[in-house]
Design an enzyme around this catalytic site. Structure first.
Site, PDB file in Angstrom:
ATOM      1  CE  LYS A 189      35.549  50.482  30.665  1.00 56.28           C
ATOM      2  NZ  LYS A 189      36.876  51.082  30.373  1.00 56.28           N
ATOM      3  N   GLY A 242      39.368  40.991  33.622  1.00 57.08           N
ATOM      4  CA  GLY A 242      40.074  42.011  34.387  1.00 57.08           C
ATOM      5  C   GLY A 242      40.366  41.491  35.778  1.00 57.08           C
ATOM      6  N   GLY A 247      35.796  42.373  39.009  1.00 54.82           N
ATOM      7  CA  GLY A 247      34.845  41.298  38.683  1.00 54.82           C
ATOM      8  C   GLY A 247      33.742  41.200  39.734  1.00 54.82           C
ATOM      9  CB  CYS A 298      45.283  36.389  33.395  1.00 51.58           C
ATOM     10  SG  CYS A 298      45.134  35.687  31.756  1.00 51.58           S
ATOM     11  CD  GLU A 398      46.574  38.811  38.700  1.00 51.21           C
ATOM     12  OE1 GLU A 398      45.817  39.750  39.047  1.00 51.21           O
ATOM     13  OE2 GLU A 398      46.363  38.140  37.680  1.00 51.21           O
TER      14      GLU A 398
HETATM   15  P1  NAD Z   1      40.829  46.099  35.797  1.00 46.57           P
HETATM   16  O1  NAD Z   1      39.932  45.187  36.525  1.00 46.57           O
HETATM   17  O2  NAD Z   1      41.424  47.226  36.526  1.00 46.57           O
HETATM   18  O3  NAD Z   1      40.075  46.747  34.529  1.00 46.57           O
HETATM   19  C1  NAD Z   1      39.465  45.942  33.539  1.00 46.57           C
HETATM   20  C2  NAD Z   1      38.351  46.718  32.851  1.00 46.57           C
HETATM   21  O4  NAD Z   1      37.314  46.969  33.794  1.00 46.57           O
HETATM   22  C3  NAD Z   1      38.774  48.086  32.310  1.00 46.57           C
HETATM   23  O5  NAD Z   1      38.155  48.296  31.067  1.00 46.57           O
HETATM   24  C4  NAD Z   1      38.230  49.046  33.363  1.00 46.57           C
HETATM   25  O6  NAD Z   1      37.971  50.328  32.876  1.00 46.57           O
HETATM   26  C5  NAD Z   1      36.933  48.339  33.729  1.00 46.57           C
HETATM   27  N1  NAD Z   1      36.360  48.725  35.015  1.00 46.57           N
HETATM   28  C6  NAD Z   1      36.972  49.271  36.095  1.00 46.57           C
HETATM   29  N2  NAD Z   1      36.080  49.484  37.092  1.00 46.57           N
HETATM   30  C7  NAD Z   1      34.875  49.053  36.643  1.00 46.57           C
HETATM   31  C8  NAD Z   1      33.566  49.007  37.195  1.00 46.57           C
HETATM   32  N3  NAD Z   1      33.316  49.421  38.436  1.00 46.57           N
HETATM   33  N4  NAD Z   1      32.570  48.492  36.440  1.00 46.57           N
HETATM   34  C9  NAD Z   1      32.806  48.034  35.200  1.00 46.57           C
HETATM   35  N5  NAD Z   1      34.025  48.072  34.604  1.00 46.57           N
HETATM   36  C10 NAD Z   1      35.051  48.566  35.326  1.00 46.57           C
HETATM   37  O7  NAD Z   1      41.964  45.165  35.161  1.00 46.57           O
HETATM   38  P2  NAD Z   1      43.268  45.573  34.335  1.00 46.57           P
HETATM   39  O8  NAD Z   1      44.279  46.194  35.242  1.00 46.57           O
HETATM   40  O9  NAD Z   1      42.863  46.277  33.087  1.00 46.57           O
HETATM   41  O10 NAD Z   1      43.778  44.114  33.896  1.00 46.57           O
HETATM   42  C11 NAD Z   1      44.582  43.315  34.701  1.00 46.57           C
HETATM   43  C12 NAD Z   1      43.760  42.241  35.394  1.00 46.57           C
HETATM   44  O11 NAD Z   1      43.056  41.473  34.429  1.00 46.57           O
HETATM   45  C13 NAD Z   1      44.630  41.240  36.129  1.00 46.57           C
HETATM   46  O12 NAD Z   1      44.034  40.923  37.355  1.00 46.57           O
HETATM   47  C14 NAD Z   1      44.641  40.029  35.204  1.00 46.57           C
HETATM   48  O13 NAD Z   1      44.904  38.801  35.832  1.00 46.57           O
HETATM   49  C15 NAD Z   1      43.272  40.092  34.648  1.00 46.57           C
HETATM   50  N6  NAD Z   1      43.209  39.352  33.387  1.00 46.57           N
HETATM   51  C16 NAD Z   1      42.557  38.153  33.373  1.00 46.57           C
HETATM   52  C17 NAD Z   1      42.526  37.408  32.200  1.00 46.57           C
HETATM   53  C18 NAD Z   1      41.830  36.081  32.139  1.00 46.57           C
HETATM   54  O14 NAD Z   1      41.539  35.630  31.032  1.00 46.57           O
HETATM   55  N7  NAD Z   1      41.538  35.431  33.256  1.00 46.57           N
HETATM   56  C19 NAD Z   1      43.146  37.907  31.054  1.00 46.57           C
HETATM   57  C20 NAD Z   1      43.786  39.147  31.118  1.00 46.57           C
HETATM   58  C21 NAD Z   1      43.797  39.862  32.290  1.00 46.57           C
END
Ligand code: NAD
Length: 506
Positions: A189, A242, A247, A298, A398
């Site tokens: 997804k 994410g 998480g 990130c 962040e």
């Molecule tokens: P997000 O957590 O808002 O969304 C990430 C994904 O999770 C999306 O596909 C979203 O639809 C899905 N999602 C949302 N709610 C959910 C739920 N309840 N259950 C399952 N899936 C759900 O993150 P974002 O805004 O897309 O990305 C930015 C974040 O990602 C930042 O915090 C960044 O630091 C982090 N990030 C981390 C890394 C890493 O490798 N550590 C890399 C890139 C981004």
């Protein structure tokens, strides 16, 4: 601001609106409901995607389960799996330009960085292909005369892959080829903000001959699609990249079935600069570290910890470099910093900046939303804030934008304490010409990656991931590959020397 380098909109024929559908059991599926993605830079609809729900998520999981259990992929030889992965790598390289235009328009990142992301991803696929052929378990020939032990590595099963919007193609490629190399089947997804490059990846998978059901894609929102993918009985593992908040939700959702969860989450990554460092290189790396991917990364080095003796002159260098960084139209190949992902996020970045100023920090550069001629206001000025105290939100949370916080230190111990004074632990960097300083810092920093005299270099061979609330598990490298494997011990008696447990009575 007059003294910034801003690239106005260039002439560019925008592609037709991309129509994204789900890929389930090898078939492209439409939904009655759809959602649009409006480009953060260009303000127009660039893609319309099928909006999946529980039905599509369940169907995709069922397809992945059937494919796994039938062994059409999991029981192939490593060589056969590797040959498909290598074809996919070639197809990625042949399709870079088509993918990067949409990636740029959906995310707002500069096209030069989309090219690096998409083109560079092919190498992850090739590396994963090499693991499919070379990875193996262990044998134990020292257990006694008539015993032989073998530790087998087997694919974990059906894997849910949930990805964020900021590097949609790269992060998918940090997970998918490794899961496939291991023999798993998957449901993917992508983020609702950047779904299209994942759909394009689906097209390449089919073209390369990946069997139906091995990789399924469901488009839609976290709730319900991601929630179903995190809680379903037939899913053996979830790998998520994410925000830390989501998480935690995924960990909760998965607990009912105790499935394995791998998490790549947020960061508040410091670069520590000692006075004996190559300050020119350090200033350039700090500038790159904070503006790369518009700071929505990130690994953004959103805070620097500079020795007091050089803080003023070092900040002046970074301010001067920041004015030379090219902001503006992401489709302009010269642009280095593009648009902010949503208007809400732009406002959130600004709120962090204004709160820090209100709490007494000093604005050295920027500090506001920035219009770009021909494109609108969804851009944020390169921003540098000094005099930041460790207790301020801008030093701890962040911000996820082109905003640098400057803190200072006097001793190595203080620098390490400030580095570790964070709920996150993704990455950290140290700049010094003294090897002992670098190594001591590297050993004491609480982070999944430590860079010395560089920032954000990465290789498929090296594991990536975070400690503390930056995540659990590792991606890429052989450690990342092992996450998709179960370990089974095979204990074999190969001789007849075992004394019977039950003694015959005499
Ligand atoms: P997000 O957590 O808002 O969304 C990430 C994904 O999770 C999306 O596909 C979203 O639809 C899905 N999602 C949302 N709610 C959910 C739920 N309840 N259950 C399952 N899936 C759900 O993150 P974002 O805004 O897309 O990305 C930015 C974040 O990602 C930042 O915090 C960044 O630091 C982090 N990030 C981390 C890394 C890493 O490798 N550590 C890399 C890139 C981004």
């Amino acid at each position: 601001m007059k003294d910034l380098t801003i690239n106005a909109a260039i002439d560019f024929d925008l592609p037709p609106i991309f129509k994204g559908r789900h890929l389930i059991d090898g078939v492209w599926i439409q939904s009655t409901e759809t959602f649009d993605r409006i480009s953060p830079s260009h303000g127009v609809v660039v893609s319309t995607s099928a909006c999946g729900g529980k039905v599509e998520a369940n169907a995709a999981i069922a397809a992945a389960r059937r494919a796994f259990d039938a062994g059409i992929w999991s029981r192939l030889s490593g060589k056969a799996r590797a040959s498909v992965l290598l074809k996919i790598a070639d197809l990625i390289e042949a399709n870079v330009e088509r993918i990067v235009v949409l990636e740029t328009l959906e995310s707002g990142k500069p096209i030069s960085q989309s090219r690096g992301e998409v083109g560079g991803a092919a190498d992850l696929w090739r590396y994963a292909a090499s693991l499919a052929r070379t990875s193996h378990g262990d044998s134990h020939n020292t257990l006694g005369e008539d015993m032989l032990g073998v530790v087998l590595k087997e694919p974990i099963g059906v894997v849910s892959i949930i990805t964020p919007w900021n590097f949609p193609f790269w992060i998918l490629s940090q997970k998918l080829p490794f899961a496939l190399a291991a023999g798993c089947t998957v449901v993917v997804k992508p983020s609702e903000m950047t779904p299209s490059s994942t759909v394009m990846m689906g097209e390449l998978l089919l073209e390369a001959g990946l069997p139906a059901g091995v990789c399924n894609i469901v488009l839609g929102y976290g709730d319900p699609v991601g929630s179903v993918m995190s809680s379903h009985d037939d899913v053996d593992m979830v790998t998520f990249t994410g925000s830390t908040g989501v998480g935690k939700l995924i960990t909760q959702a998965s607990s009912g079935t105790l499935k394995k969860v791998a998490l790549e989450l947020g960061g508040k990554n410091p670069q520590v600069i000692f006075p004996d460092a190559d300050l020119e290189s350090a200033a350039d790396a700090v500038t790159f570290g904070v503006y790369f991917n518009v700071g929505q990364c990130c690994n953004s080095s959103s805070r620097i910890i500079v020795h007091e003796d050089i803080a003023e002159s070092f900040v002046a260098r970074v301010v001067a470099l920041s004015k030379l960084v090219k902001f503006g139209d992401p489709l302009d190949p010269e642009t280095q910093v593009g648009a902010i992902v949503t208007p809400e996020h732009n406002a959130k970045i600004d709120a962090y900046v204004q709160a820090a100023i209100a709490e007494g920090a000093t604005l050295e550069l920027g500090g506001g939303v920035m219009p770009v001629e021909g494109l609108g206001h969804q851009f944020y000025q390169p921003t540098i804030i000094s005099g930041v105290r460790p207790d301020m939100a801008i030093a701890r949370e962040e911000v996820f934008g082109p905003v640098l916080s400057v803190l200072t230190f006097r001793t190595l111990d203080e620098a390490i304490a400030l580095t570790n004074d964070s709920e996150f632990g993704l990455s950290a960097g140290v700049w010094s010409e003294n090897m002992h300083t670098c190594l001591e810092f590297a050993r004491r920093a609480q982070a999944g990656t430590v860079w010395t005299n560089t920032w954000m270099d990465g290789y498929p061979e090296l594991a990536f991931g975070g400690v503390k609330q930056s995540g659990q598990g590792r991606e890429i490298g052989s450690y990342g590959y092992d996450e998709f494997l179960e370990v089974k011990s095979l204990v074999m008696r190969i001789g007849r020397s075992r004394a019977p447990w039950v003694q015959a009575s005499t």
